[in-house]
Design an enzyme around this catalytic site. Structure first.
Site, PDB file in Angstrom:
ATOM      1  N   GLU A 168      -7.237   0.441  -4.637  1.00 45.25           N
ATOM      2  CA  GLU A 168      -7.288   0.360  -3.167  1.00 45.25           C
ATOM      3  C   GLU A 168      -8.614  -0.192  -2.636  1.00 45.25           C
ATOM      4  O   GLU A 168      -8.601  -1.062  -1.755  1.00 45.25           O
ATOM      5  CB  GLU A 168      -6.979   1.734  -2.555  1.00 45.25           C
ATOM      6  CG  GLU A 168      -5.501   2.052  -2.654  1.00 45.25           C
ATOM      7  CD  GLU A 168      -5.162   3.525  -2.470  1.00 45.25           C
ATOM      8  OE1 GLU A 168      -6.030   4.287  -1.990  1.00 45.25           O
ATOM      9  OE2 GLU A 168      -4.037   3.917  -2.810  1.00 45.25           O
TER      10      GLU A 168
ATOM     11  N   ASP B 172     -13.092   5.411   2.314  1.00 44.06           N
ATOM     12  CA  ASP B 172     -11.665   5.559   2.633  1.00 44.06           C
ATOM     13  C   ASP B 172     -11.323   7.013   2.934  1.00 44.06           C
ATOM     14  O   ASP B 172     -11.257   7.835   2.024  1.00 44.06           O
ATOM     15  CB  ASP B 172     -10.829   5.029   1.443  1.00 44.06           C
ATOM     16  CG  ASP B 172      -9.326   5.096   1.697  1.00 44.06           C
ATOM     17  OD1 ASP B 172      -8.897   5.747   2.673  1.00 44.06           O
ATOM     18  OD2 ASP B 172      -8.565   4.498   0.909  1.00 44.06           O
TER      19      ASP B 172
ATOM     20  N   ASP C  38       0.878  -1.163   0.000  1.00 46.92           N
ATOM     21  CA  ASP C  38       0.000   0.000   0.000  1.00 46.92           C
ATOM     22  C   ASP C  38       0.914   1.211   0.000  1.00 46.92           C
ATOM     23  O   ASP C  38       1.541   1.523   1.009  1.00 46.92           O
ATOM     24  CB  ASP C  38      -0.882  -0.026   1.257  1.00 46.92           C
ATOM     25  CG  ASP C  38      -1.694   1.245   1.447  1.00 46.92           C
ATOM     26  OD1 ASP C  38      -2.307   1.399   2.517  1.00 46.92           O
ATOM     27  OD2 ASP C  38      -1.690   2.093   0.535  1.00 46.92           O
TER      28      ASP C  38
ATOM     29  N   LYS D 133       2.533  11.265  -3.549  1.00 46.09           N
ATOM     30  CA  LYS D 133       1.500  10.548  -4.304  1.00 46.09           C
ATOM     31  C   LYS D 133       0.536  11.508  -5.012  1.00 46.09           C
ATOM     32  O   LYS D 133      -0.049  11.179  -6.023  1.00 46.09           O
ATOM     33  CB  LYS D 133       0.723   9.644  -3.333  1.00 46.09           C
ATOM     34  CG  LYS D 133      -0.258   8.694  -3.990  1.00 46.09           C
ATOM     35  CD  LYS D 133      -0.820   7.757  -2.952  1.00 46.09           C
ATOM     36  CE  LYS D 133      -1.888   6.843  -3.488  1.00 46.09           C
ATOM     37  NZ  LYS D 133      -2.387   5.925  -2.460  1.00 46.09           N
TER      38      LYS D 133
HETATM   39 MG    MG Z   1      -4.695   4.878   2.095  1.00 45.87          MG
END
Ligand code: MG
Ligand code: ADP
Length: 554
Positions: free
Chosen positions: A165, A188, A6, A68
């Site tokens: 994800e 999320d 991840d 990211k």
């Molecule tokens: Mg995350």
């Protein structure tokens, strides 16, 4: 081995499958989360993780966080500005990050984080790991996915799959807990981004039906709001925010902070996620009632106020069975396991129909893996020699539910040699590993020499339903006599062990034992010596309970 990674905006994690289970790797301090921060000191190699994060306050121009947000983006794209990160256009027109006097592509920085995870992983499992599954947000476009893949390659991985994800989170939630056709919402809320996805599971394959969110909404925004109401630094505000997840109120620097104040300040920000949830549902053409599960992901979903909000929106309690900040990494690792071939058919997660064990002294069955254990699984026990100067141990592998070895089915046999040792001194570890294909691998290790003996038994779980039924029926029917025999046998073994020990202890102690005690002990010893040696010679009035109390009183 294939790593599951991840690669988060705030934190990253790495895991691998170990004997059939996904295991996340901890660093030397036992922390499984690695901050996605890189510090570029004036001299020397870049530093990743907690140490880099600490430098952020004192050397902001040398530390990159949240890279990211930049990966796979072009100069001028709206989301390409990240707090604390200067960017420029490189000679090729690509976006570059200016940090510590260097100009780097975002994927080069992500590659440094991935290399660190690779090193931690290899250190932990002792072998090189050159393949990986890496997760990305569901909304990442082709350029962002391709750049993430390049980051993996720069770190020395062959990237076997780029996984969404929410799909990873749903995998971690467990295919085995969902029906053939199931619908799952994944909510999320991470450090800097929020996204919500609706997935459909169809015969073991997940499809993302819709995804929605806000790439500049997350736990960081809560920290900003809290730092304002409490007049604190963001660092302290974040610390107190976390503490108030577990406590109603806390003391810090002589002041009391209440969860209720936090909730009042955070609710308007959390409220912003509502329309994304509704939008995601309507894009998937679903009512909330059609969902089979709501899965929470991201560190900020630990907060009670977020959980309450999600319950209200979706009209059901979200699943809180796993660490929200580990779910994505676990799912990536499970996907890695599927690609490794070890987990070919997750939906068919199986259980052992009958217990597996070995025969021990006195012909008893010693269960190592009990029936109904989910496979794959691993278990073991340590054994010793019953006789002095014994130099080999014969291990009979058994399957069944009966107390006495002879009533169970023998699956195989192995001999383990060890140097002759006094009684009870040899140490042989026996480990059973039942793999996803139902093959039993039995390993016996002489711990003094480290020598291993291994047998593989193919047929372990290939038993017909009728045979299983019969075995279970027999074990119930003979439960009392079986138990009787086990207790009698264990008591007899104990007596064989105790009598010589009593003799030698009495001799060694000499006059220290009074005549009175000595004669009391002799009486007891005599009773045991004349006790029946076989179960059949046992007088009827000898109940199991009596044997057992005899055993306990030694
Ligand atoms: Mg995350
Ligand atoms: P990302 O996926 O963006 O890397 P994470 O899932 O690691 O993010 O979530 C990071 C966020 O979670 C941060 O804002 C952090 O403050 C928040 N967080 C972590 N633990 C807790 C907690 N116990 N209570 C409240 N917020 C938490």
């Amino acid at each position: 081995m294939i790593a599951g990674i991840d690669l988060g905006t705030t934190h990253s994690l790495v895991g691998v499958m170990e004997s059939g289970f996904p295991v996340l790797i901890a660093d030397a301090e036992g922390r499984r989360l690695t901050p996605s921060a890189v510090w570029f000191p004036e001299e020397g190699e870049p530093v990743v993780g907690w140490a880099a994060l600490e430098k952020k306050a004192t050397h902001p121009a040398q530390v990159v966080t949240s890279v990211k947000r930049l990966i796979g983006r072009r100069v001028g794209e709206t989301a390409s500005s990240s707090p604390g990160c200067a960017v420029e256009a490189g000679p090729d027109g690509e976006l570059r990050v200016l940090v510590g006097g260097r100009s780097l592509r975002p994927e080069e920085i992500s590659a440094i984080i991935l290399s660190e995870l690779k090193t931690d992983l290899e250190q932990s499992c002792g072998v090189p790991v050159n393949q990986a599954v890496i997760t990305v947000p569901a909304y990442f476009n082709d350029a962002q996915r391709a750049a993430t893949k390049r980051a993996g390659e720069l770190a020395g991985f062959t990237v076997e799959r780029i996984l969404s994800e929410p799909t990873a989170a749903a995998l971690a939630y467990g295919l085995d807990r969902l029906g053939e056709r199931a619908k799952v919402a994944v909510y999320d809320l991470g450090g800097g981004t929020f996204d919500v996805s609706v997935l459909e599971l169809n015969c073991g394959v997940f499809e993302v039906l819709s995804t929605n969110g806000d790439t500049s909404l997350g736990g960081d925004d809560l920290d900003v709001a809290l730092s304002k109401i409490w007049n604190l630094s963001r660092f302290d505000a974040e610390k107190i925010k976390r503490a108030l997840t577990d406590a109603e109120s806390i003391e810090f620097d002589g002041r009391t902070y209440h969860r209720s104040d936090l909730e009042t300040a955070c609710l308007p920000i959390i409220e912003k996620t509502r329309r994304h949830c509704l939008r995601s549902l309507s894009d998937a053409h679903l009512e909330t009632s059609a969902l089979d599960a709501v899965v929470l992901v991201g560190g900020a979903t630990r907060m009670p106020v977020v959980r309450k909000f999600v319950t209200e929106i979706f009209g059901r309690e979200p699943d809180v069975s796993q660490h929200p900040d580990e779910a994505v990494a676990l799912g990536a690792t499970i996907q890695a396991g599927i690609l490794e071939g070890g987990l070919q058919n997750l939906t068919l997660l199986d259980v052992t129909p009958l217990s597996l064990g070995i025969e021990t002294f006195g012909g008893l069955m010693n269960v190592i893996i009990p029936r109904n254990t989910t496979i794959p699984c691993k278990a073991g026990e340590m054994f010793t020699n019953a006789v002095a100067n014994q130099s080999a141990m014969s291990i009979t592998v058994l399957q069944g539910e009966r107390e006495m070895a002879r009533d169970n089915w023998p699956l195989g046999r192995m001999d383990v040699a060890f140097p002759p040792a006094p009684k009870g001194h040899a140490r042989v570890g026996v480990q059973f590993e039942l793999d996803a294909n139902g093959i039993l691998h039995v390993l016996a290790r002489d711990t003094s020499t480290g020598l291993d003996t291994v047998i593989n038994i193919q047929s372990a779980v290939e038993v017909s339903d009728e045979a299983v039924e019969k075995m279970l029926g027999d074990s119930l029917e003979h439960a009392f006599e079986d138990m009787d025999e086990r207790i009698f046998t264990e008591a007899k073994l104990k007596a064989d062990e105790m009598l010589p020990a009593v003799d030698s202890a009495l001799e060694a102690l000499g006059d220290e034992v009074t005549a009175e005690i000595r004669s009391a002990i002799s009486d007891l010893v005599q009773k045991i010596r004349v006790a029946p040696k076989n179960l059949d010679d046992r007088p009827n009035f000898w109940s199991a309970a009596e044997c057992s109390s005899w055993r306990i009183s030694g």
